[in-house]
Design a protein around this motif. Structure first.
Motif, PDB file in Angstrom:
ATOM      1  N   LYS A 106      -7.112  -3.501  38.976  1.00  0.00           N
ATOM      2  CA  LYS A 106      -8.460  -2.952  39.007  1.00  0.00           C
ATOM      3  C   LYS A 106      -9.433  -4.047  38.576  1.00  0.00           C
ATOM      4  O   LYS A 106      -9.253  -4.682  37.530  1.00  0.00           O
ATOM      5  CB  LYS A 106      -8.581  -1.735  38.090  1.00  0.00           C
ATOM      6  CG  LYS A 106      -7.755  -0.553  38.593  1.00  0.00           C
ATOM      7  CD  LYS A 106      -8.225  -0.115  39.963  1.00  0.00           C
ATOM      8  CE  LYS A 106      -7.448   1.063  40.502  1.00  0.00           C
ATOM      9  NZ  LYS A 106      -7.692   1.298  41.916  1.00  0.00           N
ATOM     10  N   VAL A 107     -10.445  -4.269  39.365  1.00  0.00           N
ATOM     11  CA  VAL A 107     -11.386  -5.359  39.149  1.00  0.00           C
ATOM     12  C   VAL A 107     -12.546  -4.945  38.242  1.00  0.00           C
ATOM     13  O   VAL A 107     -13.028  -5.737  37.432  1.00  0.00           O
ATOM     14  CB  VAL A 107     -11.912  -5.879  40.509  1.00  0.00           C
ATOM     15  CG1 VAL A 107     -13.039  -6.883  40.332  1.00  0.00           C
ATOM     16  CG2 VAL A 107     -10.763  -6.468  41.316  1.00  0.00           C
ATOM     17  N   GLY A 108     -12.989  -3.705  38.359  1.00  0.00           N
ATOM     18  CA  GLY A 108     -14.175  -3.238  37.643  1.00  0.00           C
ATOM     19  C   GLY A 108     -14.238  -3.599  36.171  1.00  0.00           C
ATOM     20  O   GLY A 108     -15.274  -4.088  35.699  1.00  0.00           O
ATOM     21  N   PRO A 109     -13.156  -3.396  35.417  1.00  0.00           N
ATOM     22  CA  PRO A 109     -13.211  -3.710  33.985  1.00  0.00           C
ATOM     23  C   PRO A 109     -13.427  -5.200  33.685  1.00  0.00           C
ATOM     24  O   PRO A 109     -13.759  -5.555  32.553  1.00  0.00           O
ATOM     25  CB  PRO A 109     -11.849  -3.252  33.456  1.00  0.00           C
ATOM     26  CG  PRO A 109     -11.372  -2.243  34.446  1.00  0.00           C
ATOM     27  CD  PRO A 109     -11.918  -2.704  35.774  1.00  0.00           C
ATOM     28  N   HIS A 110     -13.238  -6.065  34.672  1.00  0.00           N
ATOM     29  CA  HIS A 110     -13.332  -7.509  34.465  1.00  0.00           C
ATOM     30  C   HIS A 110     -14.520  -8.139  35.192  1.00  0.00           C
ATOM     31  O   HIS A 110     -14.766  -9.341  35.047  1.00  0.00           O
ATOM     32  CB  HIS A 110     -12.032  -8.168  34.934  1.00  0.00           C
ATOM     33  CG  HIS A 110     -10.814  -7.533  34.358  1.00  0.00           C
ATOM     34  ND1 HIS A 110     -10.389  -7.775  33.069  1.00  0.00           N
ATOM     35  CD2 HIS A 110      -9.965  -6.611  34.877  1.00  0.00           C
ATOM     36  CE1 HIS A 110      -9.309  -7.042  32.827  1.00  0.00           C
ATOM     37  NE2 HIS A 110      -9.037  -6.333  33.900  1.00  0.00           N
ATOM     38  N   ALA A 111     -15.247  -7.335  35.961  1.00  0.00           N
ATOM     39  CA  ALA A 111     -16.314  -7.871  36.812  1.00  0.00           C
ATOM     40  C   ALA A 111     -17.406  -8.576  36.012  1.00  0.00           C
ATOM     41  O   ALA A 111     -17.872  -9.653  36.407  1.00  0.00           O
ATOM     42  CB  ALA A 111     -16.908  -6.764  37.679  1.00  0.00           C
ATOM     43  N   GLN A 112     -17.821  -8.023  34.901  1.00  0.00           N
ATOM     44  CA  GLN A 112     -18.892  -8.649  34.120  1.00  0.00           C
ATOM     45  C   GLN A 112     -18.447 -10.007  33.575  1.00  0.00           C
ATOM     46  O   GLN A 112     -19.208 -10.978  33.627  1.00  0.00           O
ATOM     47  CB  GLN A 112     -19.353  -7.741  32.975  1.00  0.00           C
ATOM     48  CG  GLN A 112     -20.509  -8.294  32.177  1.00  0.00           C
ATOM     49  CD  GLN A 112     -21.784  -8.481  32.980  1.00  0.00           C
ATOM     50  OE1 GLN A 112     -22.011  -7.823  34.000  1.00  0.00           O
ATOM     51  NE2 GLN A 112     -22.627  -9.412  32.550  1.00  0.00           N
ATOM     52  N   ALA A 113     -17.234 -10.096  33.076  1.00  0.00           N
ATOM     53  CA  ALA A 113     -16.735 -11.384  32.578  1.00  0.00           C
ATOM     54  C   ALA A 113     -16.664 -12.408  33.708  1.00  0.00           C
ATOM     55  O   ALA A 113     -16.970 -13.593  33.506  1.00  0.00           O
ATOM     56  CB  ALA A 113     -15.362 -11.208  31.924  1.00  0.00           C
ATOM     57  N   MET A 114     -16.287 -11.973  34.907  1.00  0.00           N
ATOM     58  CA  MET A 114     -16.262 -12.875  36.066  1.00  0.00           C
ATOM     59  C   MET A 114     -17.665 -13.365  36.380  1.00  0.00           C
ATOM     60  O   MET A 114     -17.878 -14.565  36.621  1.00  0.00           O
ATOM     61  CB  MET A 114     -15.679 -12.153  37.279  1.00  0.00           C
ATOM     62  CG  MET A 114     -14.217 -11.834  37.192  1.00  0.00           C
ATOM     63  SD  MET A 114     -13.722 -10.996  38.727  1.00  0.00           S
ATOM     64  CE  MET A 114     -12.556  -9.827  38.066  1.00  0.00           C
ATOM     65  N   ARG A 115     -18.620 -12.451  36.398  1.00  0.00           N
ATOM     66  CA  ARG A 115     -20.009 -12.817  36.680  1.00  0.00           C
ATOM     67  C   ARG A 115     -20.505 -13.844  35.671  1.00  0.00           C
ATOM     68  O   ARG A 115     -21.164 -14.819  36.040  1.00  0.00           O
ATOM     69  CB  ARG A 115     -20.896 -11.571  36.649  1.00  0.00           C
ATOM     70  CG  ARG A 115     -20.613 -10.591  37.768  1.00  0.00           C
ATOM     71  CD  ARG A 115     -21.437  -9.317  37.635  1.00  0.00           C
ATOM     72  NE  ARG A 115     -22.845  -9.641  37.798  1.00  0.00           N
ATOM     73  CZ  ARG A 115     -23.832  -9.032  37.138  1.00  0.00           C
ATOM     74  NH1 ARG A 115     -23.576  -8.071  36.266  1.00  0.00           N
ATOM     75  NH2 ARG A 115     -25.083  -9.384  37.353  1.00  0.00           N
ATOM     76  N   GLU A 116     -20.181 -13.629  34.411  1.00  0.00           N
ATOM     77  CA  GLU A 116     -20.623 -14.547  33.363  1.00  0.00           C
ATOM     78  C   GLU A 116     -19.984 -15.925  33.510  1.00  0.00           C
ATOM     79  O   GLU A 116     -20.658 -16.949  33.344  1.00  0.00           O
ATOM     80  CB  GLU A 116     -20.327 -13.948  31.988  1.00  0.00           C
ATOM     81  CG  GLU A 116     -21.199 -12.752  31.682  1.00  0.00           C
ATOM     82  CD  GLU A 116     -20.771 -11.966  30.455  1.00  0.00           C
ATOM     83  OE1 GLU A 116     -19.789 -12.369  29.775  1.00  0.00           O
ATOM     84  OE2 GLU A 116     -21.422 -10.933  30.183  1.00  0.00           O
ATOM     85  N   ALA A 117     -18.701 -15.970  33.839  1.00  0.00           N
ATOM     86  CA  ALA A 117     -18.025 -17.262  34.015  1.00  0.00           C
ATOM     87  C   ALA A 117     -18.615 -18.032  35.190  1.00  0.00           C
ATOM     88  O   ALA A 117     -18.913 -19.232  35.079  1.00  0.00           O
ATOM     89  CB  ALA A 117     -16.521 -17.041  34.216  1.00  0.00           C
ATOM     90  N   MET A 118     -18.800 -17.352  36.317  1.00  0.00           N
ATOM     91  CA  MET A 118     -19.340 -18.039  37.493  1.00  0.00           C
ATOM     92  C   MET A 118     -20.784 -18.466  37.287  1.00  0.00           C
ATOM     93  O   MET A 118     -21.173 -19.571  37.686  1.00  0.00           O
ATOM     94  CB  MET A 118     -19.186 -17.163  38.735  1.00  0.00           C
ATOM     95  CG  MET A 118     -17.743 -17.054  39.194  1.00  0.00           C
ATOM     96  SD  MET A 118     -17.535 -16.072  40.695  1.00  0.00           S
ATOM     97  CE  MET A 118     -17.609 -14.416  40.015  1.00  0.00           C
ATOM     98  N   SER A 119     -21.595 -17.609  36.670  1.00  0.00           N
ATOM     99  CA  SER A 119     -22.996 -17.984  36.441  1.00  0.00           C
ATOM    100  C   SER A 119     -23.076 -19.190  35.507  1.00  0.00           C
ATOM    101  O   SER A 119     -23.914 -20.075  35.697  1.00  0.00           O
ATOM    102  CB  SER A 119     -23.810 -16.801  35.912  1.00  0.00           C
ATOM    103  OG  SER A 119     -23.412 -16.446  34.613  1.00  0.00           O
ATOM    104  N   SER A 120     -22.185 -19.250  34.520  1.00  0.00           N
ATOM    105  CA  SER A 120     -22.149 -20.394  33.617  1.00  0.00           C
ATOM    106  C   SER A 120     -21.797 -21.675  34.367  1.00  0.00           C
ATOM    107  O   SER A 120     -22.456 -22.710  34.199  1.00  0.00           O
ATOM    108  CB  SER A 120     -21.139 -20.134  32.496  1.00  0.00           C
ATOM    109  OG  SER A 120     -20.977 -21.278  31.694  1.00  0.00           O
ATOM    110  N   ASP A 121     -20.783 -21.609  35.210  1.00  0.00           N
ATOM    111  CA  ASP A 121     -20.350 -22.799  35.950  1.00  0.00           C
ATOM    112  C   ASP A 121     -21.391 -23.264  36.964  1.00  0.00           C
ATOM    113  O   ASP A 121     -21.475 -24.451  37.266  1.00  0.00           O
ATOM    114  CB  ASP A 121     -19.023 -22.540  36.656  1.00  0.00           C
ATOM    115  CG  ASP A 121     -17.859 -22.461  35.687  1.00  0.00           C
ATOM    116  OD1 ASP A 121     -17.986 -22.947  34.542  1.00  0.00           O
ATOM    117  OD2 ASP A 121     -16.817 -21.899  36.075  1.00  0.00           O
TER     118      ASP A 121
END
Length: 159
Positions: A106-121
């Motif tokens: 399930k992706v939903g519980p991790h989506a915000q952390a993914m967004r934060e990692a990509m926006s940082s990079d």
């Protein structure tokens, strides 16, 4: 032209392991992925979208699976390299939208952390990065739980 758009797609089969990397985030899962690098389908699709927008080929051209330097590599390094290519050419990411295609994990519980990692990079605001997921309603290889896929679209704007 003041904008460019690129799209990318990536897929990996599941294999041995206890997690998958998605958007730079370690996501617990009953399987890992079969890949030369860490197999992060989200970042690979996004890198392909960026490289496509720049008309610079695909991720395999920049990080060939035949090159041992990339064995087990963290795909965030790929994204940071793509960001340097963007900025060297006078562009920046305006926004990007990524869809993960799988039944599990399930992706939903991790989506915000993914967004934060990509926006940082990418050095952009988190609200310029969208991550969502869909299933294939148990159809095809993702529906049978044999692998995972992602597609991405990216808008580049002139600095």
């Amino acid at each position: 032209m003041d904008i460019r758009i690129g799209q990318g797609f990536d897929v990996h089969a599941f294999g041995d392991g206890d997690h998958v990397m998605l958007g730079g985030v370690r996501v617990p899962h009953a399987f890992g992925v079969l890949a030369h690098s860490d197999g992060d389908v989200v970042l690979h699709a996004l890198c392909d979208a960026i490289l496509g927008a720049l008309a610079l080929g695909d991720i395999g051209r920049h990080f060939p699976p035949t090159d041992e330097r990339w064995k087990g590599a963290d795909s965030r390094a790929f994204l940071r390299h793509c960001d340097s290519l963007i900025r060297e050419r006078g562009w920046r990411v305006g926004n990007c939208d990524i869809t993960v295609i799988c039944e599990r994990p399930k992706v939903g519980p991790h989506a915000q952390a993914m967004r934060e990692a990509m926006s940082s990079d990418l050095g952009i605001d988190v609200d310029a990065v969208s991550v969502k997921a869909t299933t294939t309603e148990t159809l095809g290889f993702t529906g049978r739980g044999e692998g995972i896929a992602a597609q991405a679209i990216c808008l580049l704007v002139r600095l």
